[in-house]
Write a protein that holds these residues in place. Structure first.
Motif, mmCIF file in Angstrom:
data_model
loop_
_atom_site.group_PDB
_atom_site.id
_atom_site.type_symbol
_atom_site.label_atom_id
_atom_site.label_comp_id
_atom_site.label_asym_id
_atom_site.label_seq_id
_atom_site.Cartn_x
_atom_site.Cartn_y
_atom_site.Cartn_z
ATOM 1 N N ILE A 128 35.052 52.555 21.823
ATOM 2 C CA ILE A 128 34.202 52.183 20.581
ATOM 3 C C ILE A 128 32.750 51.729 21.092
ATOM 4 N N ILE A 129 32.007 52.534 20.805
ATOM 5 C CA ILE A 129 30.366 52.429 21.167
ATOM 6 C C ILE A 129 29.562 51.920 19.791
ATOM 7 N N GLY A 130 29.076 50.730 19.828
ATOM 8 C CA GLY A 130 28.317 50.442 18.726
ATOM 9 C C GLY A 130 26.879 50.926 19.053
ATOM 10 N N LEU A 131 26.454 51.418 17.957
ATOM 11 C CA LEU A 131 25.058 52.036 17.880
ATOM 12 C C LEU A 131 23.891 51.110 16.984
ATOM 13 N N PRO A 132 22.834 51.384 17.573
ATOM 14 C CA PRO A 132 21.904 51.779 18.730
ATOM 15 C C PRO A 132 22.329 50.933 20.127
ATOM 16 N N ASP A 133 22.458 49.829 19.745
ATOM 17 C CA ASP A 133 22.263 49.192 21.228
ATOM 18 C C ASP A 133 23.621 48.541 21.765
ATOM 19 N N GLY A 134 25.014 49.209 21.157
ATOM 20 C CA GLY A 134 26.033 48.431 22.042
ATOM 21 C C GLY A 134 26.500 47.532 21.118
ATOM 22 N N PRO A 135 27.812 46.870 21.464
ATOM 23 C CA PRO A 135 28.263 46.831 22.986
ATOM 24 C C PRO A 135 29.367 48.038 22.993
ATOM 25 N N THR A 136 29.809 48.422 24.101
ATOM 26 C CA THR A 136 31.003 49.368 24.145
ATOM 27 C C THR A 136 32.232 48.763 24.546
ATOM 28 N N ALA A 137 33.397 48.813 23.857
ATOM 29 C CA ALA A 137 34.674 48.676 24.152
ATOM 30 C C ALA A 137 35.422 49.350 24.621
ATOM 31 N N HIS A 138 36.302 49.418 25.806
ATOM 32 C CA HIS A 138 37.066 50.253 26.118
ATOM 33 C C HIS A 138 38.605 49.741 26.035
ATOM 34 N N PHE A 139 39.526 50.500 25.389
ATOM 35 C CA PHE A 139 40.921 50.193 25.300
ATOM 36 C C PHE A 139 41.757 51.257 25.811
ATOM 37 N N LYS A 140 42.890 50.524 26.337
ATOM 38 C CA LYS A 140 44.053 51.445 26.676
ATOM 39 C C LYS A 140 44.942 51.623 25.285
ATOM 40 N N LEU A 141 45.430 52.845 24.808
ATOM 41 C CA LEU A 141 46.146 53.141 23.667
ATOM 42 C C LEU A 141 47.513 53.659 23.958
#
Length: 357
Positions: free
Chosen positions: A195-208
């Motif tokens: 999940i990447i927030g635009l335009p300045d982030g943040p970026t969250a990486h999840f295991k599904l």
């Protein structure tokens, strides 16, 4: 011959009884001296273990019956029932965490007003979501994405092809999307969510994991077009609060509370469980008998009066899956020079009672 067989049967029955008595004696002996795990004979070990388990179950039933009887007796006498013991769980014995949010944390509120997601959560921008996949898509990927499009309002699908992810991020910025969701697949199944927030982030990486599509859910329903009501549970720490705001930024901030849809993200032991339901309102008629007395007479007649009641229940719409946070990065996705706010490492899992969300 027949007598011999009967004797043999009696001997085998007596042997079984003797075996049970031996097991009970062994159990009595084990309580004070020897544990079943210390026994070498596998059959005796399993028999003693089963007997111990059975006795524990009987003792638990006796305690429950005694507790219920004491509560009933107290209610009959008009007294307060004795308080029930609080069970010891991993959640209520978790390790102390200094980052747990407090209602009077002014620093946290000031941080919320200045972060990258504040414009969306203050309703200054309407969230619009772009959903894409990894380069090598799978068979379950399109089905999962089509259900995500039903869950998240104002979301669109973009075919990945051979485009680099950074180019897709730039494209989404020019089209004024507020978030980018990347569904990563492996071995023909979705296994990660970015999940990447635009335009300045943040970026969250999840295991599904534990993905169940709508068609595989028993008695499932089809979602409506109402703006969903969002429920976030147990995001108590500052990191959890940050992840909750990232999830919240995916959905419009004007839900139809009298509508038909509920989207739930429930955090338990740092696993985020996703569920999607809809309300079903049913009108049921109930017959109630009433007695009407005539004036001057003692006779009474029973009349049935029909009353209508509206009963609400939930029906699951799917999909159903579980998320586990892997990393949280400042800004948009950048694996080489990106700065990370939080990264999960194997050495963090030394204690079962340490939670980060």
């Amino acid at each position: 011959m027949g007598g011999m067989r009967k004797n043999e049967g009696n001997d085998s029955g007596s042997e079984l009884d003797d075996g049970k008595q031996k097991n009970k004696k062994m159990v009595k002996k084990e309580k004070g001296q020897l544990l079943p795990s210390m026994m070498k004979n596998k059959e005796k070990r399993s028999a003693v273990h089963a007997e111990l388990k059975h006795q524990k179950k009987l003792e638990k039933r006796k305690k429950i019956k005694a507790r219920d009887a004491a509560e009933k007796r107290a209610l009959e006498l008009g007294e307060e029932p004795p308080p029930r013991a609080i069970p010891r769980t991993i959640e209520n014995t978790r390790e102390f965490d200094e980052t747990v949010c407090k209602p009077d944390d002014e620093e946290l509120f000031a941080r919320n007003d200045a972060d990258e997601l504040s414009s969306i959560l203050k309703r200054e921008r309407t969230p619009t979501i772009l959903i894409t996949t990894s380069r090598f898509n799978s068979t379950l990927g399109p089905a999962f994405i089509s259900e995500l499009l039903d869950v998240i309002p104002n979301s669109e699908y973009f075919k990945r092809g051979t485009y680099d992810l950074k180019k897709i991020v730039e494209y989404a910025k020019t089209k004024d999307f507020t978030s980018l969701i990347v569904v990563h697949t492996n071995r023909r199944k979705p296994d990660a969510l970015l999940i990447i927030g635009l335009p300045d982030g943040p970026t969250a990486h999840f295991k599904l994991s534990k993905l169940v599509l709508r068609k595989d859910i028993k008695n499932h329903g089809n979602p409506t077009s109402h703006e969903p009501e969002l429920v976030l549970n147990n995001f108590t720490t500052r990191l959890g609060h940050r992840i909750g705001r990232i999830i919240q930024s995916l959905f419009p901030q004007d839900p139809n509370f009298r509508g038909r849809r509920v989207v739930t993200f429930h955090n338990q032991r740092d696993f985020i469980f996703f569920r999607h339901h809809r309300y079903i309102f049913e009108t049921k008629e109930t017959n109630k008998a009433t007695c009407s007395k005539t004036k001057g007479t003692k006779s009474s007649k029973g009349e049935n009066v029909t009353q209508e009641k509206v009963i609400a229940r939930l029906q699951e719409c799917g999909p159903r899956f579980t998320l586990k946070l892997i990393s949280l990065q400042h800004g948009t996705f950048d694996t080489k020079s990106g700065e990370y706010e939080w990264v999960h490492k194997p050495e963090m899992d030394t204690s079962r009672r340490r939670f980060f969300l």
